[in-house]
Design an enzyme around this catalytic site. Structure first.
Site, PDB file in Angstrom:
ATOM      1  N   GLU A 260       6.026  38.055  82.663  1.00 40.05           N
ATOM      2  CA  GLU A 260       6.351  36.717  82.344  1.00 40.05           C
ATOM      3  C   GLU A 260       6.221  35.569  83.263  1.00 40.05           C
ATOM      4  O   GLU A 260       5.901  34.549  82.832  1.00 40.05           O
ATOM      5  CB  GLU A 260       7.897  36.915  82.212  1.00 40.05           C
ATOM      6  N   TRP A 263       2.826  34.445  82.605  1.00 42.85           N
ATOM      7  CA  TRP A 263       2.589  33.460  81.745  1.00 42.85           C
ATOM      8  C   TRP A 263       2.792  32.013  81.920  1.00 42.85           C
ATOM      9  O   TRP A 263       2.258  31.041  81.390  1.00 42.85           O
ATOM     10  CB  TRP A 263       3.545  33.794  80.426  1.00 42.85           C
ATOM     11  N   TRP A 291      -0.965  20.016  58.406  1.00 47.15           N
ATOM     12  CA  TRP A 291       0.432  20.033  58.395  1.00 47.15           C
ATOM     13  C   TRP A 291       0.899  18.952  57.142  1.00 47.15           C
ATOM     14  O   TRP A 291       0.224  17.990  56.879  1.00 47.15           O
ATOM     15  CB  TRP A 291       0.713  19.656  59.823  1.00 47.15           C
ATOM     16  N   ASN A 326      14.005  33.912  74.215  1.00 47.17           N
ATOM     17  CA  ASN A 326      12.703  33.790  73.902  1.00 47.17           C
ATOM     18  C   ASN A 326      12.109  34.520  72.914  1.00 47.17           C
ATOM     19  O   ASN A 326      11.717  33.870  72.000  1.00 47.17           O
ATOM     20  CB  ASN A 326      11.980  34.401  75.128  1.00 47.17           C
ATOM     21  N   TRP A 344       3.228  21.543  64.420  1.00 49.37           N
ATOM     22  CA  TRP A 344       3.929  21.927  65.456  1.00 49.37           C
ATOM     23  C   TRP A 344       4.504  20.942  66.695  1.00 49.37           C
ATOM     24  O   TRP A 344       5.166  21.209  67.489  1.00 49.37           O
ATOM     25  CB  TRP A 344       2.893  22.921  66.466  1.00 49.37           C
ATOM     26  N   TRP A 367       4.132  26.489  71.783  1.00 48.79           N
ATOM     27  CA  TRP A 367       4.127  25.903  70.478  1.00 48.79           C
ATOM     28  C   TRP A 367       2.716  26.009  70.046  1.00 48.79           C
ATOM     29  O   TRP A 367       2.379  26.494  68.874  1.00 48.79           O
ATOM     30  CB  TRP A 367       4.547  24.472  70.639  1.00 48.79           C
TER      31      TRP A 367
END
Length: 456
Positions: A260, A263, A291, A326, A344, A367
């Site tokens: 993590e 990341w 979109w 999360n 997004w 995102w």
DNA sequence: AGTTACTTGGC
DNA sequence: CCAAGTAAC
């Protein structure tokens, strides 16, 4: 005299810029600049302003203990800063200004302006990252675009984390100037300051790390580190976290948490190399879906009135506390994009406005991952099922009922099957058909790929 | 950092 | 029948 300019690095331990400034053997003074209107342009909401305010007060005390006075300015826009800082350097006899590299385009532009216009040198340092972003390249010398090989490389390259100490105390200096007026009414769940961060870190490592691998995905459990607000304001450095981690026994939990942390490094690495990401450009524009604008749907998602219990629970936790688990962040993001087909960027902006731990790199990276247009993106056909996720990760419905009290009487089995619920007359029916909407997304995207293939 | 359908091999 | 593995979306 050496000036340290604090931004999102509100700590005195493991602070490369502060440490380097103190090495000069001259008195050190500190500056923090609140820029509320500029922050608004960056979608920074009131909670993040509150969080910075509370941590600046804690920083002031920590610095005072080292004899370093902190001056707080209020400059509404970044444009107001260069002239004022230049004047201060001249008036106060500042020899050099020290700060960390910023990642956003506006932050970088401001640094460049200061480097060009200040009457004294501006020294910039890499913040206490786990790896050197400029040195991490693939075998072919390119940039990593997928997390797993990036993380493998980091694990090979990571020096044993050695956080820097706080600088030695100096003879107390008088403040440079009186502070500008800046105050916030702080109403947050996290205690501010480095000591609180260190306590949370120690407690996490001792009490939760060994079970982290198993517990972190259950939003009803306190299985995550809950350290993200400290990371976002730089009250805690990733090196301090990795150091604490290295003091613990290795195992599944330790490896998962390191993952993590990596990341987080991966998304910062991407932003470091692609500054345009902070202007909300897709990393891979060709992978953007079409979109559909729908203000009413966006509002229902924001308010947690979608009719999908786990999505609504997450959005309401976010609205109430400035934080969301999360696992649920991924689901809510997937829902906005794959079920509602809404851009997004609107989700990214809303999260940023609400989150106390809002971080440009992590929020943008997450995102784009969910939308399928970023690095290591979820493929277009991959979408989270709100039902399957609640069945797997909130099997008893405890998290859902905590944040959606209308559903208190509905049995968990029903929650996972979906509404409308007879036992919850005030709770909305599902606003869309999940299967139909994700199928439509996939079909639309496929067709779009066909069209671009023919066009080229 | 996903979901689903289908296969395989166990009982 | 179920669990674990695999491929495809």
């Amino acid at each position: 005299m050496q000036l340290v300019w604090f931004r999102d690095d509100l700590r005195v331990h493991d602070h490369p810029a502060l440490f380097a400034a103190a090495q000069r053997g001259e008195p050190v003074v500190a500056l923090y600049i609140a820029s509320p209107q500029q922050w608004q342009l960056h979608d920074c909401g009131p909670r993040k302003a509150q969080w910075h305010y509370a941590n600046v007060q804690a920083l002031r005390e920590a610095l005072a203990g080292l004899g370093i006075p902190l001056t707080v300015w209020r400059c509404e826009h970044f444009d107001d800063i260069p002239a004022r800082l230049g004047a201060l350097c001249n008036e106060a006899g500042i020899g050099a200004v020290h700060c960390h590299h910023g990642l956003g385009v506006n932050e970088r532009a401001l640094e460049q302006k200061l480097a060009d216009q200040l009457p004294v040198p501006l020294h910039r340092y890499a913040d206490a990252n786990l790896v050197d972003y400029s040195a991490i390249t693939t075998g072919q010398g390119g940039l990593y675009q997928v997390f797993t090989p990036f993380a493998r490389r980091c694990r090979q390259w990571m020096a044993p984390p050695q956080p820097l100490p706080a600088p030695e105390p100096q003879a107390a200096q008088p403040p440079l100037q009186a502070d500008d007026a800046w105050s916030e009414t702080v109403d947050l769940l996290w205690p501010a300051g480095e000591q609180a961060a260190a306590r949370t870190l120690a407690r996490f490592c001792q009490q939760r790390l060994s079970a982290y691998h198993d517990d972190r995905d259950w939003p009803a459990k306190a299985g995550t580190s809950a350290l993200s607000p400290y990371f976002a304001a730089g009250v805690l450095s990733p090196r301090q976290a990795a150091h604490a981690l290295s003091q613990q026994a290795d195992g599944e939990g330790a490896q998962s948490w390191l993952n993590e942390l990596l990341w987080r490094e991966f998304y910062r690495y991407l932003l470091y190399h692609h500054a345009r990401l902070s202007r909300h450009d897709a990393l891979f524009p060709a992978k953007e879906a079409r979109w559909e604008a729908n203000d009413e749907w966006l509002r229902r998602w924001q308010q947690g009135r979608t009719g999908f219990p786990l999505v609504d629970a997450g959005m309401r936790q976010l609205n109430a506390t400035g934080w969301m688990h999360n696992r649920v962040r991924m689901l809510c993001a997937s829902f906005l994009v794959k079920d509602l087909h809404i851009d997004w960027r609107l989700g990214e902006a809303y999260f940023m406005q609400q989150l106390v731990d809002g971080d440009l790199a992590s929020n943008n990276g997450g995102w784009q991952w969910a939308a399928g247009c970023g690095a290591d993106a979820a493929p277009y056909f991959r979408s989270f099922s709100p039902y399957r996720q609640s069945e797997r990760f909130d099997p008893d419905g405890d998290y859902i009922r905590q944040w959606v009290p209308e559903l208190a009487e509905v049995p968990a089995r029903q929650l996972h099957k979906g509404g409308p619920f007879l036992l919850a007359p005030d709770y909305p029916a599902p606003m869309v058909d999940h299967k139909a909407q994700t199928a439509r997304f996939t079909a639309q995207f496929k067709q779009q790929m066909e069209e671009t293939r023919h066009a080229s």
